[in-house]
Design an enzyme around this catalytic site. Structure first.
Site, PDB file in Angstrom:
ATOM      1  CG  ASP A 180      -2.095   9.285  -5.969  1.00 52.20           C
ATOM      2  OD1 ASP A 180      -1.383   8.298  -6.229  1.00 52.20           O
ATOM      3  OD2 ASP A 180      -3.210   9.206  -5.423  1.00 52.20           O
ATOM      4  CE1 TYR A 204      -1.972  10.110   2.548  1.00 51.64           C
ATOM      5  CE2 TYR A 204      -2.484   8.883   4.540  1.00 51.64           C
ATOM      6  CZ  TYR A 204      -1.831   8.975   3.327  1.00 51.64           C
ATOM      7  OH  TYR A 204      -1.047   7.952   2.890  1.00 51.64           O
TER       8      TYR A 204
END
Length: 188
Positions: free
Chosen positions: A61, A120
């Site tokens: 993103d 992540y």
């Protein structure tokens, strides 16, 4: 140096890192939107005679950073010196994107579908934001003020309860079914 046979397409693999603060994500978008894929392809056009669209192991993103993301693409011809090509390639890229490694890809390799996993990392901190780290952490003090709760009287009012955080994190350990988040377009 590019070898003379420009009719053969060779598959390439690159490992990239980027600071996503100024990007609208990884994947190319129409218009004048700055993306990581767009910058990598723009740089590659200056290095290679012909280059396919690049495919990342994952899309990120806007504002997300990456270190070690794998990207594959096809190029016409073969090259003699991959290590110096990676250095040269970086000279065509903006300072917030870097190619960490460049190599030939194995037959059938696809960075998206060959990916074995992703990691992540989310960073956050309490207290006054450090101006050198403010882009890379979620600051509890800032969020406190943004949500109209008023400023805390003292920094100890925004301390994190690490014990409760660990208790919540323990629920994530083990095997879980995340298939709802999976891409259903895997090749047969």
């Amino acid at each position: 140096m590019i070898r003379s046979d420009l009719t053969a397409r060779t598959a390439w693999c690159q490992v990239v890192a980027y600071d996503g603060c100024e990007f609208a994500g990884f994947q190319f978008q129409a218009g004048k939107v700055r993306t990581v894929q767009g910058e990598l392809e723009r740089g590659a056009k200056r290095l290679f005679h012909g280059c396919s669209r690049m495919v990342g192991a994952s899309r990120t993103d806007g504002g997300a950073h990456a270190y070690g993301q794998v990207v594959h693409f096809d190029v016409y011809g073969t090259r003699d010196s991959l290590e110096s090509d990676a250095l040269y390639y970086n000279s065509f890229l903006p300072p917030d994107v870097r190619v960490l490694g460049l190599s030939y890809a194995e037959d059938g390799f696809d960075s998206h579908f060959s990916s074995c996993g992703k990691t992540y990392l989310y960073k956050f901190a309490a207290g006054l934001p450090d101006p050198l780290q403010s882009k890379y952490r979620w600051w509890v003090y800032d969020r406190w003020c943004e949500r109209s709760r008023g400023k805390p009287g003292k920094l100890s009012d925004v301390e994190l309860d690490v014990g409760l955080m660990q208790q919540a994190a323990d629920m994530l350990l083990g095997r879980h079914d995340f298939s709802a988040f999976m891409d259903n377009k895997r090749p047969a």
